[in-house]
Design an enzyme around this catalytic site. Structure first.
Site, short mmCIF file in Angstrom:
data_model
loop_
_atom_site.label_atom_id
_atom_site.label_comp_id
_atom_site.label_asym_id
_atom_site.label_seq_id
_atom_site.Cartn_x
_atom_site.Cartn_y
_atom_site.Cartn_z
N GLY A 149 -64.64 54.08 43.77
CA GLY A 149 -64.78 55.70 43.37
C GLY A 149 -63.68 55.76 42.57
N CYS A 150 -64.27 57.39 41.54
CA CYS A 150 -63.34 57.43 40.06
C CYS A 150 -62.83 58.35 40.76
CB CYS A 150 -64.86 58.33 39.38
SG CYS A 150 -65.29 59.60 40.87
#
Lengths: 346, 346, 346, 346
Positions: A149-150
């Protein structure tokens, strides 16, 4: 071109970003783009930015049969949906790069943080965790990759050199991060409307944001021991970009300086094409549209705290760029193919 | 109207905001607006938003003689400049409300954090610290007021109930805050340009931002003991608004719950017209253009940390609105005169 | 307070803005707020900006019976919905102020531009067109008011002095306007998402935008002859604000100068509390949050064209502020009650 | 690499954008970057986005001697400054690509619109006007190129097929355009501050904007007769992007339809790699960071008007991208080298 790829879920922002990057890839041809909710529409209708690059491609409904035999299948689906599809892919396509959350965590952690039963627990060990700077060996040894994920990418790259060197306590770490709105995707919700986001900042997911587990996993992997993090994400009025501002307490007895820490960071990331250690304060805009992550570190003697910061573009290094970096790795291509470290500024 | 006022430094953002608020004040007449760098210009030329309210007023050069005899003089000057002017005002005007930093801190603290000699140390005790919710008695007992900074107001209001009740350790407190760009004022610098701020977030003043001293002072005042804070401000792409996200460790032996803490916050701020305790996550936009501060609190059992958040409009509750609140107090007017707690949303 | 009011459709942006303005009205009490889709929710949950002003008010389902007997009912509904409700209101409440499009146009024009049958054609003449500067006599002589749209107010105020004086041809007029996104309301659509609006401008409703008919109607009313306009609206990355840039050809034989035109504009709008004629180029931000409209005019000798510009806040003078201005008029209150001409800048 | 280049004025936005594009060029090496006001600073200090690409390059003071012998010199200077430098370059370097205004217009037109004497009138015919789609033959036949401005490129590409076919009157053309703020450059002025630009739109340069002359020149070149345009530019709250909305009157006797016009546009731009004719309404964001221009056209029977729209990124197709396109042309390289038509969206 050498390889044929599909983008599954190509009408969302990570899908569209992947299409943008793949349009410049000399070795990967986009053979198929699916999007159940937009089946039949032209790619260029949803994303006129891509109109000239994908003139003859329309979104199709996803079908495992159509995907079989491809070299790379990128899954850009909401969490939970990859589980249903992956079973029919892991042995029929050469490489699955999943941009969703389904195969990033051990099943038990997934079920705890996502609050739902994992429907394909047997597949979890078929995927490497795709953060190349911290898991490159695992990725190249694996066939499939769960791209992270970011927020976890931003926070983990900012903190990794500290926990790897055992310089900070593994508990009491705070990650305070801000993100552009594209991280929430193209789904229609009031909190993503321009009129609600503009001139506004607020925190969300207080205490319980699911990316906490990924940050703890990546840092624990580097530290060789369990790491505990309190993570607070915020939404700010920009489209792309994440900045993680992280706080950690030095372990007892260690003597720290900012210069020493910066030197350690440069050594840790030496040779990494996408991690730039800066003396200044990282700006998200310096990474816009690129696969770069900019990090820095400070030691505050007054409060005996280490401050680490990491900036990146959430749709590139925080999602589709990193996914392509992983694809390059598993395909045996140069890791930087079709990826740039130069941001769009201003 | 009952009182005659001047706004000194009326061409900057806090000056203009004060003019906006004073235009609706039934008891205070704006007799004089000064701005050395824009002397001769009409207020409406710089701020067409104010054109109809101040049709016949032009900026004048500041002169202590012209100010003598006024009921209230608001100083909206860069730090360092109030010191030069205040000596000739403290005994010739009824009330000075200084929006700058010069008289907020003890002289030694000022000199340490601002890195320069204070040229009017003898005047420091003529000014009360103007954060009404935490210093109301001191303000009403004083003739002049040093109105606090934007970040300190946001962070102090978010954390005050915790330190007042002795629930958290006075050290190891982290204040991670984001601000709109108007906080940097109307001065011309590349970092305030739209093209540099838009789609960008970065931290600044790492470890050393001067507002740290004010936060520590206000919290120490409430706690009755020294409080130490690590403060990291960030610039985000919006014009107004500050959100402070604060982390503190519970003192040993205390048993906390989020519900209990929220109840404590509501009791602490009962009757305060401008502090709104919310169960949700405060949004800066909910306070836009208003004098409101929205705060909330959480206890995280997993990491044993207290999380407190505070949102406000940096130009109103963080500057000019609070200055007017202080003026109302020292003039004996209802504290809420010409001030609203309703934000402009969307 | 003297009057009791309801806001029907109070969860959308125009409804919320009306609630913001009414919170400061000394003579109108908000007795009821309806919003079918949000019935049961507290006003402060959707708009925390309003939490302190409407602490005990929750959205209710709309019911004509509950509205009967009220002094003012504001309808903030999507076009088409007022028609269904108005029949049961026009004789049971003292004044209906409709912010929608249903009663602004003659029925035939409505059906042509909106492409649907009007279901309450008999009520059309019960409503005055609520643009006070151009229709004040009609409004005060009427019981109910159809408050005009945002673009029509901006364009009509910019062009009215020209057509009233017969200085320009009534055909070939071009209105090129830009609007903030709040004009599209709080409805969920991809084109209103922050990530789609930010860093973006595009035109929409090419050739056929429905507000064309209102602009032509208002200008025709002032001109005393039919006026034809080509109107092109654009969406720009801001929340509030409309700027209309208008082009018209001088009638043959007239001799124009910019100074002469500006003088004519000042005479035309003399005494108007909310229209400010400026020598400069109007900025939407100068009107932010206020009921002001700023207009200017130029004559270009080189191309023999008149250029007229008008700026306003689409949610205030373009919607809820003007609606309240109309309510003040029909109630016999001072027209400016609870309305300001001062914008929030910066 | 085959060619060695310099960027003169490399600290402004067009200079930095050129450096971004050149970093990906396989045949052009950046040998020298000058910036008098920032001499000695590292490129990566001003633009951390470029830090990894130009690690060893610092800004130098400009010197004609240092430039002599280079294959391409890009001049990114304020108007007026190229005149002083060009005399010593036109015969000592292979190709000068001037991004400023000095050599775009005939000397008389330059002096009229810029209001100052041209100091190097003898050099004017050494430069071709660098709008490849309309002047490709002239460019390839020339050694040096004056690359056009951002507004002229957008408006000329939108209108060219109409005037080329003689379908519209050459007078009475209106160009109403909006631009992101980067078009104003990196210079420090209050009108470029985030706090002034955000939530704001206003028009500027009313009647007299200098780009009018370039639009008239390019359209006149295509039309084969003089064309007269009234041009109104606006500043909107975004960093990059220009949208030109253009209005023209059909010549008498011609029968137009939107479909017919769109077909004509597609034929006119057939084979152009950077001009995309779209049925929809062009969005600036679809071109972000790319060298693409998106155009469309409509015929409005009701008002007998042709509407043409053109969108592009002002720093790429409107400046540095087009300059590189021109450099590719004069160097004999494929015109699209290092240039993309894919935008960054969202």
């Amino acid at each position: 071109m050498a390889y044929r790829a599909a983008v599954v879920g190509g009408s969302g922002y990570t899908g569209a970003e992947l299409l943008r990057l793949l349009a410049g890839h000399p070795e990967i041809e986009v053979a198929l783009v699916t999007a159940d909710s937009n089946a039949g529409a032209a790619v260029g209708d949803l994303y006129p930015s891509l109109a000239t690059a994908y003139e003859r491609i329309t979104y199709e409904s996803v079908s495992a049969a159509d995907l079989a035999g491809l070299d790379v299948v990128f899954l850009c689906l909401p969490h939970g949906e990859s589980q249903a599809l992956a079973g029919s892919l892991v042995d029929t396509v050469a490489h699955v790069i999943d941009l969703g959350a389904d195969f990033r965590l051990p099943v038990a952690d997934y079920e705890q943080w996502y609050g739902e039963v994992h429907t394909a627990p047997g597949l979890a060990d078929r995927f490497a965790f795709g953060m190349p700077e911290l898991y490159r060996d695992e990725i190249t040894a694996s066939r499939h990759v769960a791209s992270p994920g970011c927020y976890p990418t931003s926070a983990s790259l900012a903190l990794a050199p500290l926990v790897a060197a055992g310089l900070v306590e593994p508990t009491g770490i705070v990650v305070d991060a801000v993100s552009g709105v594209s991280g929430a995707g193209r789904g229609l919700k009031a909190t993503s409307l321009f009129a609600e986001v503009s001139d506004n900042v607020n925190a969300y997911g207080l205490l319980t944001h699911r990316h906490t587990a990924e940050i703890e996993q990546a840092l624990g992997h580097v530290a060789g021991e369990a790491v505990q993090v309190l993570f607070t994400p915020h939404l700010v009025p920009m489209t792309r970009g994440i900045l993680s501002t992280c706080y950690a307490r030095p372990v007892a007895g260690v003597s720290l300086t900012t210069d020493g820490l910066l030197g350690g960071y440069r050594a840790f990331y030496a040779g990494e094409p996408f991690v730039h250690v800066t003396d200044g304060s990282p700006a998200t805009k310096a990474t816009l549209g690129s696969n770069a992550a900019h990090v820095t570190v400070r030691y505050d003697q007054r409060t005996n705290t280490v401050l680490a910061l990491g900036a990146l573009d959430n749709l590139v290094k925080g999602a589709s760029g990193q996914a392509l970096q992983n694809a390059n790795l598993v395909l045996g291509l140069p890791e930087t193919t079709a990826l740039s470290a130069i941001g769009l500024m201003p």
